[in-house]
Design a protein around this motif. Structure first.
Motif, PDB file in Angstrom:
ATOM      1  N   ILE A  27       0.866  -1.218  -0.104  1.00 55.88           N
ATOM      2  CA  ILE A  27       0.063   0.200  -0.046  1.00 55.88           C
ATOM      3  C   ILE A  27       0.862   1.470  -0.077  1.00 55.88           C
ATOM      4  O   ILE A  27       1.864   1.271   0.614  1.00 55.88           O
ATOM      5  N   ASP A  28       0.252   2.225  -0.696  1.00 53.94           N
ATOM      6  CA  ASP A  28       1.165   3.452  -0.835  1.00 53.94           C
ATOM      7  C   ASP A  28       2.512   3.271  -1.539  1.00 53.94           C
ATOM      8  O   ASP A  28       3.626   3.902  -1.225  1.00 53.94           O
ATOM      9  N   THR A  29       2.578   2.462  -2.262  1.00 48.06           N
ATOM     10  CA  THR A  29       3.842   2.266  -3.180  1.00 48.06           C
ATOM     11  C   THR A  29       3.550   2.211  -4.938  1.00 48.06           C
ATOM     12  O   THR A  29       2.407   1.585  -5.042  1.00 48.06           O
ATOM     13  N   PRO A  30       4.379   2.918  -5.588  1.00 38.10           N
ATOM     14  CA  PRO A  30       4.264   2.933  -7.078  1.00 38.10           C
ATOM     15  C   PRO A  30       4.193   1.469  -7.436  1.00 38.10           C
ATOM     16  O   PRO A  30       3.566   1.155  -8.505  1.00 38.10           O
ATOM     17  N   GLN A  31       5.233   0.697  -6.966  1.00 38.51           N
ATOM     18  CA  GLN A  31       5.139  -0.696  -7.580  1.00 38.51           C
ATOM     19  C   GLN A  31       3.938  -1.635  -7.417  1.00 38.51           C
ATOM     20  O   GLN A  31       3.454  -2.261  -8.278  1.00 38.51           O
ATOM     21  N   GLY A  32       3.266  -1.197  -6.309  1.00 37.66           N
ATOM     22  CA  GLY A  32       2.058  -1.907  -5.879  1.00 37.66           C
ATOM     23  C   GLY A  32       0.826  -1.320  -6.673  1.00 37.66           C
ATOM     24  O   GLY A  32       0.041  -2.389  -7.362  1.00 37.66           O
ATOM     25  N   THR A  33       0.799  -0.340  -7.119  1.00 35.48           N
ATOM     26  CA  THR A  33      -0.085   0.266  -8.154  1.00 35.48           C
ATOM     27  C   THR A  33       0.074  -0.202  -9.534  1.00 35.48           C
ATOM     28  O   THR A  33      -0.635  -0.435 -10.289  1.00 35.48           O
ATOM     29  N   VAL A  34       1.393  -0.308 -10.067  1.00 36.53           N
ATOM     30  CA  VAL A  34       1.771  -0.524 -11.373  1.00 36.53           C
ATOM     31  C   VAL A  34       1.305  -2.210 -11.358  1.00 36.53           C
ATOM     32  O   VAL A  34       0.730  -2.457 -12.493  1.00 36.53           O
ATOM     33  N   LEU A  35       1.410  -3.021 -10.491  1.00 35.89           N
ATOM     34  CA  LEU A  35       1.233  -4.413 -10.399  1.00 35.89           C
ATOM     35  C   LEU A  35      -0.352  -4.609 -10.672  1.00 35.89           C
ATOM     36  O   LEU A  35      -0.966  -5.521 -11.288  1.00 35.89           O
ATOM     37  N   PHE A  36      -1.118  -3.763  -9.678  1.00 36.24           N
ATOM     38  CA  PHE A  36      -2.615  -3.754  -9.986  1.00 36.24           C
ATOM     39  C   PHE A  36      -3.140  -3.383 -11.251  1.00 36.24           C
ATOM     40  O   PHE A  36      -4.027  -3.696 -11.711  1.00 36.24           O
ATOM     41  N   PHE A  37      -2.379  -2.059 -11.697  1.00 35.64           N
ATOM     42  CA  PHE A  37      -2.927  -1.725 -13.011  1.00 35.64           C
ATOM     43  C   PHE A  37      -2.524  -2.842 -14.257  1.00 35.64           C
ATOM     44  O   PHE A  37      -3.438  -2.943 -15.005  1.00 35.64           O
ATOM     45  N   ALA A  38      -1.450  -3.498 -14.147  1.00 38.34           N
ATOM     46  CA  ALA A  38      -1.139  -4.347 -15.066  1.00 38.34           C
ATOM     47  C   ALA A  38      -2.223  -5.694 -14.753  1.00 38.34           C
ATOM     48  O   ALA A  38      -2.710  -6.097 -15.840  1.00 38.34           O
ATOM     49  N   ALA A  39      -2.470  -6.238 -13.895  1.00 38.71           N
ATOM     50  CA  ALA A  39      -3.521  -7.117 -13.312  1.00 38.71           C
ATOM     51  C   ALA A  39      -4.801  -6.963 -13.869  1.00 38.71           C
ATOM     52  O   ALA A  39      -5.447  -7.769 -14.355  1.00 38.71           O
TER      53      ALA A  39
ATOM     54  N   MET B  87      -5.407   3.068 -18.108  1.00 39.71           N
ATOM     55  CA  MET B  87      -4.694   3.319 -17.091  1.00 39.71           C
ATOM     56  C   MET B  87      -4.664   4.612 -16.923  1.00 39.71           C
ATOM     57  O   MET B  87      -4.796   5.208 -15.714  1.00 39.71           O
ATOM     58  N   TRP B  88      -4.399   5.408 -17.860  1.00 40.72           N
ATOM     59  CA  TRP B  88      -4.111   7.010 -17.700  1.00 40.72           C
ATOM     60  C   TRP B  88      -5.224   7.827 -17.176  1.00 40.72           C
ATOM     61  O   TRP B  88      -5.289   8.597 -16.460  1.00 40.72           O
ATOM     62  N   GLY B  89      -6.630   7.235 -17.445  1.00 39.85           N
ATOM     63  CA  GLY B  89      -7.757   7.874 -16.995  1.00 39.85           C
ATOM     64  C   GLY B  89      -8.273   7.418 -15.842  1.00 39.85           C
ATOM     65  O   GLY B  89      -9.599   7.775 -15.380  1.00 39.85           O
ATOM     66  N   ASN B  90      -7.729   6.463 -15.266  1.00 36.51           N
ATOM     67  CA  ASN B  90      -8.350   5.723 -14.032  1.00 36.51           C
ATOM     68  C   ASN B  90      -7.904   6.527 -12.722  1.00 36.51           C
ATOM     69  O   ASN B  90      -6.898   6.974 -12.361  1.00 36.51           O
ATOM     70  N   PHE B  91      -9.138   6.955 -12.084  1.00 30.43           N
ATOM     71  CA  PHE B  91      -9.157   7.614 -10.965  1.00 30.43           C
ATOM     72  C   PHE B  91      -8.929   6.655  -9.734  1.00 30.43           C
ATOM     73  O   PHE B  91      -8.622   7.174  -8.669  1.00 30.43           O
ATOM     74  N   PHE B  92      -9.982   5.850  -9.703  1.00 31.60           N
ATOM     75  CA  PHE B  92     -10.353   5.248  -8.390  1.00 31.60           C
ATOM     76  C   PHE B  92      -9.238   4.395  -7.732  1.00 31.60           C
ATOM     77  O   PHE B  92      -8.927   4.354  -6.597  1.00 31.60           O
ATOM     78  N   VAL B  93      -8.428   3.639  -8.692  1.00 38.63           N
ATOM     79  CA  VAL B  93      -7.255   2.760  -8.249  1.00 38.63           C
ATOM     80  C   VAL B  93      -6.106   3.554  -7.551  1.00 38.63           C
ATOM     81  O   VAL B  93      -5.800   3.393  -6.445  1.00 38.63           O
ATOM     82  N   PRO B  94      -5.574   4.674  -7.978  1.00 42.13           N
ATOM     83  CA  PRO B  94      -4.440   5.247  -7.424  1.00 42.13           C
ATOM     84  C   PRO B  94      -4.983   6.110  -6.370  1.00 42.13           C
ATOM     85  O   PRO B  94      -4.376   6.236  -5.149  1.00 42.13           O
ATOM     86  N   PHE B  95      -6.355   6.455  -6.257  1.00 43.88           N
ATOM     87  CA  PHE B  95      -6.765   7.326  -5.280  1.00 43.88           C
ATOM     88  C   PHE B  95      -6.829   6.096  -3.778  1.00 43.88           C
ATOM     89  O   PHE B  95      -6.842   6.549  -2.780  1.00 43.88           O
ATOM     90  N   MET B  96      -7.103   4.828  -4.059  1.00 40.45           N
ATOM     91  CA  MET B  96      -7.317   3.871  -2.956  1.00 40.45           C
ATOM     92  C   MET B  96      -5.864   3.435  -2.777  1.00 40.45           C
ATOM     93  O   MET B  96      -5.773   3.230  -1.501  1.00 40.45           O
ATOM     94  N   LEU B  97      -4.985   3.108  -3.595  1.00 45.08           N
ATOM     95  CA  LEU B  97      -3.980   2.525  -3.333  1.00 45.08           C
ATOM     96  C   LEU B  97      -2.822   3.408  -2.766  1.00 45.08           C
ATOM     97  O   LEU B  97      -1.562   3.186  -2.299  1.00 45.08           O
ATOM     98  N   LEU B  98      -2.741   4.732  -3.248  1.00 44.70           N
ATOM     99  CA  LEU B  98      -1.634   5.784  -2.899  1.00 44.70           C
ATOM    100  C   LEU B  98      -2.345   6.874  -2.000  1.00 44.70           C
ATOM    101  O   LEU B  98      -3.150   7.011  -1.932  1.00 44.70           O
ATOM    102  N   LEU B  99      -1.421   7.000  -0.786  1.00 46.28           N
ATOM    103  CA  LEU B  99      -1.801   7.881   0.155  1.00 46.28           C
ATOM    104  C   LEU B  99      -0.989   9.121   0.265  1.00 46.28           C
ATOM    105  O   LEU B  99      -1.436  10.110   0.685  1.00 46.28           O
ATOM    106  N   THR B 100       0.255   9.119  -0.087  1.00 49.25           N
ATOM    107  CA  THR B 100       0.953  10.215  -0.110  1.00 49.25           C
ATOM    108  C   THR B 100       0.740  11.325  -1.245  1.00 49.25           C
ATOM    109  O   THR B 100       0.804  10.935  -2.374  1.00 49.25           O
ATOM    110  N   PRO B 101       0.162  12.680  -1.061  1.00 46.93           N
ATOM    111  CA  PRO B 101       0.005  13.557  -1.975  1.00 46.93           C
ATOM    112  C   PRO B 101       1.285  13.577  -3.323  1.00 46.93           C
ATOM    113  O   PRO B 101       0.763  13.696  -4.466  1.00 46.93           O
ATOM    114  N   GLU B 102       2.582  13.302  -2.849  1.00 45.01           N
ATOM    115  CA  GLU B 102       3.453  13.482  -3.892  1.00 45.01           C
ATOM    116  C   GLU B 102       3.612  12.528  -4.863  1.00 45.01           C
ATOM    117  O   GLU B 102       4.118  12.477  -6.064  1.00 45.01           O
ATOM    118  N   GLN B 103       2.939  11.437  -4.590  1.00 40.32           N
ATOM    119  CA  GLN B 103       2.783  10.203  -5.431  1.00 40.32           C
ATOM    120  C   GLN B 103       1.661  10.028  -6.052  1.00 40.32           C
ATOM    121  O   GLN B 103       1.387   9.268  -7.149  1.00 40.32           O
TER     122      GLN B 103
END
Length: 291
Positions: free
Chosen positions: A148-160, A219-235
């Motif tokens: 959670i709150d990691t770019p690699q985790g978001t990339v993995l879920f995007f791909a999956a 992926m570019w237009g996905n709002f919900f996935v990064p909003f849920m999996l990323l917590l840091t505003p800088e990411q």
């Protein structure tokens, strides 16, 4: 002197069948124009409002041309960092999804098995699952595995999330490449990996381009996935940071929002322009297996 009588041809009668066909064609053209206008009006609002100093919700000619809206958003915190985050997340997820789709589609296309049809039906079912239905267990899983709150985790879920439809598309495109070309390469001593990389993939370039564009745009237009999996505003990517233009009590900076939308759409347009020739190409395999 005898007068020559000129006979005029009888007027042609329009067949009722031709008249009905013309009416249907005109009705179809009118419907297509209405649909095109429904798509063009929002785009016209974005373009016109981005250079309008007094932009609002209505589509109108700008009161005066200004680039102040772009000057206000072209900063590191507002635009550049979110766009870089989006490129890293979506580019990494697209590359991972395309590679996995190729590796999964190849055995499905080239080898016959009893499990092929159940696997494809399972993939088809997975494409219909909404993201919101699986986000709660995914969030709990990511917390357990410390993704959670990691770019690699978001990339993995995007791909999956894009992999089922990518496999389905890739398999259909791969079916169009004749297997005889691979068999000829195998006769010359090529391995399966070499035939995949040097024979199959170059010939199904349009298919790979389609899967790449579809995955990246989704992926570019996905709002919900990064909003849920990323917590840091800088990411946060640009698809989430665009929400900051909607202020409290209904106050929205429409001009800056439109300018940010123009900049936000630029990478997708550039990607499509770069591979447009691959999208328009064909396999051109006529006569390739004859000889």
């Amino acid at each position: 002197m005898a007068r020559t009588r000129v006979t005029r041809p009888a007027p042609r009668r329009v067949s009722p069948r031709i008249s009905r066909r013309t009416s249907r064609r005109v009705a179809a053209d009118v419907c297509l124009l209405v649909v095109a206008a429904a798509f063009c009006l929002p785009l016209a609002w974005v373009v016109l409002s981005s250079v309008d100093p007094h932009a609002g919700l209505t589509v109108k000619a700008p009161d005066g041309l200004t680039f102040g809206n772009f000057d206000a958003i072209l900063t590191a915190d507002v635009t550049f960092r979110p766009l870089l985050n989006s490129l890293l997340l979506c580019g990494g997820g697209t590359a991972l999804a395309v590679v996995c789709a190729v590796l999964a589609a190849y055995p499905l296309s080239r080898f016959r098995s009893r499990l092929n049809r159940p696997f494809l039906l399972t993939i088809l079912f997975a494409t219909g699952l909404p993201i919101t239905a699986v986000m709660v267990p995914v969030y709990a899983l990511f917390v357990q595995v410390d993704l959670i709150d990691t770019p690699q985790g978001t990339v993995l879920f995007f791909a999956a999330s894009q992999l089922p439809f990518a496999i389905w598309l890739m398999k259909n495109f791969m079916d169009g490449v004749p297997k005889e070309l691979e068999e000829a390469a195998w006769t010359d001593g090529a391995s399966t990996r070499q035939s995949l990389l040097r024979i199959v993939l170059p010939l199904m370039g349009p298919g790979v381009a389609v899967v790449t564009v579809f995955s990246f745009v989704t992926m570019w237009g996905n709002f919900f996935v990064p909003f849920m999996l990323l917590l840091t505003p800088e990411q946060m990517p640009a698809s989430v940071s665009i929400n900051e233009f909607f202020g409290n009590r209904g106050m929205v900076a429409y001009g800056q929002l439109a300018a940010f939308s123009v900049v936000y759409s630029t990478p997708v347009i550039l990607l499509y322009v770069l591979i447009a020739r691959r999208l328009g190409g064909g396999f051109a395999l006529g006569g390739a297996v004859k000889g």
